[in-house]
Design a protein around this motif. Structure first.
Motif, mmCIF file in Angstrom:
data_model
loop_
_atom_site.group_PDB
_atom_site.id
_atom_site.type_symbol
_atom_site.label_atom_id
_atom_site.label_comp_id
_atom_site.label_asym_id
_atom_site.label_seq_id
_atom_site.Cartn_x
_atom_site.Cartn_y
_atom_site.Cartn_z
ATOM 1 N N VAL A 81 0.844 -1.141 -0.061
ATOM 2 C CA VAL A 81 -0.081 -0.019 -0.109
ATOM 3 C C VAL A 81 0.946 1.238 0.046
ATOM 4 C CG1 VAL A 81 -1.722 1.403 1.460
ATOM 5 C CG2 VAL A 81 -1.835 -1.143 1.246
ATOM 6 N N PHE A 82 1.843 1.278 1.063
ATOM 7 C CA PHE A 82 2.824 2.500 0.926
ATOM 8 C C PHE A 82 3.716 2.667 -0.195
ATOM 9 C CE2 PHE A 82 1.724 2.678 5.411
ATOM 10 C CZ PHE A 82 1.547 3.962 5.783
ATOM 11 N N SER A 83 3.902 1.741 -0.990
ATOM 12 C CA SER A 83 4.642 1.630 -2.151
ATOM 13 C C SER A 83 3.934 2.630 -3.420
ATOM 14 C CB SER A 83 4.953 0.325 -2.981
ATOM 15 O OG SER A 83 3.766 -0.169 -3.511
ATOM 16 N N PHE A 84 2.615 2.830 -2.910
ATOM 17 C CA PHE A 84 2.040 4.032 -3.989
ATOM 18 C C PHE A 84 1.853 5.118 -3.429
ATOM 19 C CE2 PHE A 84 0.275 -0.170 -5.596
ATOM 20 C CZ PHE A 84 0.460 -0.039 -6.709
ATOM 21 N N LEU A 85 1.937 5.221 -1.834
ATOM 22 C CA LEU A 85 1.890 6.686 -1.360
ATOM 23 C C LEU A 85 3.112 7.214 -0.884
ATOM 24 C CD1 LEU A 85 -1.080 5.389 1.246
ATOM 25 C CD2 LEU A 85 -1.440 6.555 -0.872
ATOM 26 N N ILE A 86 4.005 6.578 -0.139
ATOM 27 C CA ILE A 86 5.191 6.983 0.009
ATOM 28 C C ILE A 86 6.218 5.739 -0.253
ATOM 29 C CG2 ILE A 86 6.687 7.829 2.017
ATOM 30 C CD1 ILE A 86 3.875 8.437 3.550
ATOM 31 N N PRO A 87 6.831 5.884 -1.423
ATOM 32 C CA PRO A 87 7.548 4.716 -1.753
ATOM 33 C C PRO A 87 8.624 4.377 -0.838
ATOM 34 C CG PRO A 87 7.059 6.431 -3.689
ATOM 35 C CD PRO A 87 6.688 7.072 -2.269
ATOM 36 N N ILE A 88 9.452 5.229 -0.489
ATOM 37 C CA ILE A 88 10.623 4.839 0.501
ATOM 38 C C ILE A 88 9.981 4.166 1.700
ATOM 39 C CG2 ILE A 88 10.839 6.848 1.767
ATOM 40 C CD1 ILE A 88 13.515 5.226 0.640
ATOM 41 N N ILE A 89 8.913 4.383 2.229
ATOM 42 C CA ILE A 89 8.393 3.647 3.492
ATOM 43 C C ILE A 89 7.777 2.367 2.742
ATOM 44 C CG2 ILE A 89 6.725 3.521 5.125
ATOM 45 C CD1 ILE A 89 8.724 5.651 5.567
ATOM 46 N N GLY A 90 7.323 2.278 1.754
ATOM 47 C CA GLY A 90 6.716 1.050 1.059
ATOM 48 C C GLY A 90 7.965 0.174 0.890
ATOM 49 N N LEU A 91 9.222 0.735 0.353
ATOM 50 C CA LEU A 91 10.232 -0.184 0.215
ATOM 51 C C LEU A 91 10.775 -0.784 1.434
ATOM 52 C CD1 LEU A 91 12.326 -1.136 -1.926
ATOM 53 C CD2 LEU A 91 13.827 0.909 -1.348
ATOM 54 N N ILE A 92 10.997 -0.017 2.550
ATOM 55 C CA ILE A 92 11.390 -0.514 3.690
ATOM 56 C C ILE A 92 10.421 -1.487 4.335
ATOM 57 C CG2 ILE A 92 11.795 0.127 6.220
ATOM 58 C CD1 ILE A 92 12.790 3.075 5.114
ATOM 59 N N LEU A 93 9.061 -1.354 4.425
ATOM 60 C CA LEU A 93 7.978 -2.246 4.932
ATOM 61 C C LEU A 93 8.262 -3.748 4.036
ATOM 62 C CD1 LEU A 93 5.245 0.027 5.829
ATOM 63 C CD2 LEU A 93 6.798 -1.097 7.348
ATOM 64 N N SER A 94 8.598 -3.452 2.929
ATOM 65 C CA SER A 94 8.406 -4.818 1.977
ATOM 66 C C SER A 94 9.860 -5.427 2.086
ATOM 67 C CB SER A 94 8.545 -4.295 0.499
ATOM 68 O OG SER A 94 7.019 -3.651 0.132
ATOM 69 N N ILE A 95 11.076 -4.782 2.302
ATOM 70 C CA ILE A 95 11.921 -5.532 2.532
ATOM 71 C C ILE A 95 12.024 -6.248 4.028
ATOM 72 C CG2 ILE A 95 14.186 -5.126 3.219
ATOM 73 C CD1 ILE A 95 14.411 -3.078 1.047
ATOM 74 N N ILE A 96 11.325 -5.507 4.947
ATOM 75 C CA ILE A 96 11.294 -6.442 6.230
ATOM 76 C C ILE A 96 10.231 -7.558 6.110
ATOM 77 C CG2 ILE A 96 10.173 -5.998 8.648
ATOM 78 C CD1 ILE A 96 11.029 -3.062 8.425
ATOM 79 N N ALA A 97 9.491 -7.314 5.170
ATOM 80 C CA ALA A 97 8.392 -8.508 4.977
ATOM 81 C C ALA A 97 8.953 -9.606 4.314
ATOM 82 C CB ALA A 97 6.980 -8.115 4.057
ATOM 83 N N ILE A 98 9.620 -9.238 3.353
ATOM 84 C CA ILE A 98 10.563 -10.343 2.513
ATOM 85 C C ILE A 98 11.157 -11.275 3.316
ATOM 86 C CG2 ILE A 98 12.477 -9.292 1.506
ATOM 87 C CD1 ILE A 98 9.938 -11.028 -0.605
ATOM 88 N N THR A 99 12.003 -10.440 4.218
ATOM 89 C CA THR A 99 12.877 -11.328 5.567
ATOM 90 C C THR A 99 12.002 -12.326 6.279
ATOM 91 O OG1 THR A 99 12.894 -9.456 6.931
ATOM 92 C CG2 THR A 99 14.516 -9.730 5.424
ATOM 93 N N GLN A 100 10.883 -11.776 6.463
ATOM 94 C CA GLN A 100 9.880 -12.604 7.324
ATOM 95 C C GLN A 100 9.078 -13.768 6.948
ATOM 96 O OE1 GLN A 100 7.530 -9.673 9.456
ATOM 97 N NE2 GLN A 100 9.188 -9.160 10.593
#
Length: 67
Positions: A14-33
């Motif tokens: 969701v944040f990748s569309f709104l605030i891309p840098i936050i979306g990138l960070i959250l997605s990287i956290i998710a991919i590690t989990q």
């Protein structure tokens, strides 16, 4: 019991569309989990891809304004 989708993967997407840098960070956290076959893996990959594209386009646009 069915596994739920990782919340970081959803938020990253969701944040990748709104605030891309936050979306990138959250997605990287998710991919590690999550594992490759778990729910949320595709959301995390999509979040990383979309965020990266938006960030690159923003950088290109920023530099094109100064040249």
């Amino acid at each position: 019991m069915e596994k739920s989708i990782n919340i970081f993967a959803i938020l990253g997407f969701v944040f990748s569309f709104l605030i891309p840098i936050i979306g990138l960070i959250l997605s990287i956290i998710a991919i590690t989990q999550v594992k490759e076959n778990d729910k949320g893996y595709s959301f995390a990959i999509a979040g990383i891809t979309i965020s990266s594209i938006f960030i690159l386009l923003s950088i290109v646009l920023l530099f094109s304004l100064f040249i």
